[in-house]
Design a protein around this motif. Sequence first.
Motif, mmCIF file in Angstrom:
data_model
loop_
_atom_site.group_PDB
_atom_site.id
_atom_site.type_symbol
_atom_site.label_atom_id
_atom_site.label_comp_id
_atom_site.label_asym_id
_atom_site.label_seq_id
_atom_site.Cartn_x
_atom_site.Cartn_y
_atom_site.Cartn_z
ATOM 1 N N SER B 128 4.835 4.918 11.145
ATOM 2 C CA SER B 128 5.578 3.680 10.952
ATOM 3 C C SER B 128 6.204 3.239 12.271
ATOM 4 N N GLN B 129 6.993 2.209 12.183
ATOM 5 C CA GLN B 129 7.475 1.540 13.379
ATOM 6 C C GLN B 129 8.063 2.481 14.434
ATOM 7 N N ARG B 147 1.032 -1.884 9.778
ATOM 8 C CA ARG B 147 2.031 -0.826 9.659
ATOM 9 C C ARG B 147 2.984 -0.820 10.848
ATOM 10 N N ASP B 188 10.094 -1.208 2.349
ATOM 11 C CA ASP B 188 9.329 -1.280 3.595
ATOM 12 C C ASP B 188 9.927 -2.326 4.524
#
Lengths: 341, 341
Positions: B128-129, B147, B188
């Motif tokens: 993820s980030q 993503r 999210d």
Amino acid sequence: MGATLRDVAAMAGVSVKTASNVVNGLAFVKPENVRRVTEAIRALGYQPNMAARNLRTGRTGVICLAVPQLAFNYFGELAEAVMAAAQARGQKVLIELTGGDREHELELLKRPQLSLFDGVLFSPLGMSQEDADQLQTDYPLVLLGERILMGPADHVLMENIGGAKRATEHLIQTGHRRIAVIGARSHDIVGSGPLRVSGYKEALAQAGLPFDEALIVEQDDWHRMGGYVATMELIGRQIEFDAIFALNDELALGALRALYQEQLAVPDAVALVGFDNLVDSQFSMPGLTTVDPCRADIAETALKTLLERICDRRKKKIGPARTIRVSSNLVVRESAPGPNH
Amino acid sequence: MGATLRDVAAMAGVSVKTASNVVNGLAFVKPENVRRVTEAIRALGYQPNMAARNLRTGRTGVICLAVPQLAFNYFGELAEAVMAAAQARGQKVLIELTGGDREHELELLKRPQLSLFDGVLFSPLGMSQEDADQLQTDYPLVLLGERILMGPADHVLMENIGGAKRATEHLIQTGHRRIAVIGARSHDIVGSGPLRVSGYKEALAQAGLPFDEALIVEQDDWHRMGGYVATMELIGRQIEFDAIFALNDELALGALRALYQEQLAVPDAVALVGFDNLVDSQFSMPGLTTVDPCRADIAETALKTLLERICDRRKKKIGPARTIRVSSNLVVRESAPGPNH
DNA sequence: AAGCCTCAGGTAAACGTTGTAACGACTGTT
DNA sequence: AACAGTCGTTACAACGTTTACCTGAGGCTT
């Protein structure tokens, strides 16, 4: 960019060959040197150059998987199973799409990008029995599926007849007497279709039930739409039936939709069994009873066979072509539940 | 087994270099010699040894495609699109399965089997980030999917917001006022979910329709079962709704089943729109209206970008990371037909 | 006629690895 | 003390390409 074995050797103060030995871990190397080389490898972030290794050894550690399509669920899942098996053995997989096109398949067999992989796992679709002798290749080749039988190459196939028989038996045991079949392809000589139909017939015969041609629905398109169409045709025939054996899961999923639409409750009015055990079948409503061909086993077996061939070939040993059948088993879900339901 | 370039040259009575020139067709060679070499190649069945070529040139002609799974329809179809694009450019594709597992993804990024391929097309799922800086690699890398945004690598993404907006607008234009959303993932931060929801909101706002929290159904599982469950939950809320925007096609297909089961006619009682344009959606009943992200374009763009990077890198040119958005378009089928239906 | 392009092709050195052969240093046996 | 056998290591030659670099042979300009 990448550090070479020479750099590693220089840093560790040993010869290139010793460094190579450490990497491959097959010869005797003094622990002290192992330590130093390992340290150098870590420090330099060394990664072996595959191209050079391939050139030298003639092996790539890559196998080619040739399938018609990935978007077809069956092949997508097959490919995935093969890749999982390959990963477990440290092999990479290069996928080649044939589109199920005969010309393309023959072309691929004849002019493979060898030296890019060690062998080929081939799942033909467009080729048929008369092309069997084209499978005589001078590189390791393992065949998947039932399009071609008795060819000159190793062959891994699923238990079509046995699986179909088991599926039909299950329906008979749970009280069904008028079992329809959708997806028949009577014009095919070989292939999964006829095999599965003969498994169906065997089960009927064994149970002393008559075979009724009227219950067999021909359908070439083995996808959802084909299943839908075939089932609608079956219903249109206005004959009695209390179960459907769909020759594959996609057909069964299409049948499910037709039965819903026509208000025929599954499994109470009509029981339904498929073949393939696709992921989708697990999530359909109701869950689909189906024959599991054990894709993981098939993939594992095929890969093992191929790797053995690759290994044998280096030793100039060439045995006769083998045919291996992987046994299947029935997965019972709601569309055709067990006896004590 | 394989004939070498030396054999070809010997047979044609020229030097290895001339033979090489004929194969690669870049230098001036006398027509007579071209003929003789070509003839020798044919006669010997010569095929270039890729390993040797790779070793010398440093290029393999193979790219690596890293995806979570193939059995998930979305990735299966993406992979197929990439392979088709690659085939058109004479590139081979090596597929690597990450399982959508973050650890596995990071491992793959850090220790790629370089020298087996020229670059990587990477579709992360588990990362993820916060892992964005791991994308700073010293080999060509192009990212797919949503993503991770604003990373240090080239990035090809689909038009999530625009597509979702268009889908919602379509529903509004055909008279729907209470449009539910299934598959929301409010936890999210990035990812397709929130983007598609914001496209939905934009369309509502632009049409002057109120946003009603009660119409949004959360669902993490973006597969058929999740769609079924979410739709049942929506129905259970006992609120009015005349359309459903499923955040992807699999959710929509599950919704279709739930709506059938609950006797809500599609599209008359409830219209339904999905997102992804999977093959399955084309064959569902009724056919699914859905946003087509133009996978072929995405694949083509991603591959082109990657090949450019690969090419640039050889010339020591390194430009800044680019982000390319591929526009989508709505495919109208029966589940949410057009105005003049 | 000397000089200089262009065309055509030869020679040999890489690319990074592994296999072969050989060598020194031990150990244990006669 | 000479010998064989094992261990640990090394130098060198492959593997089949591509690519610098070089060499001629012509045709053209000066």
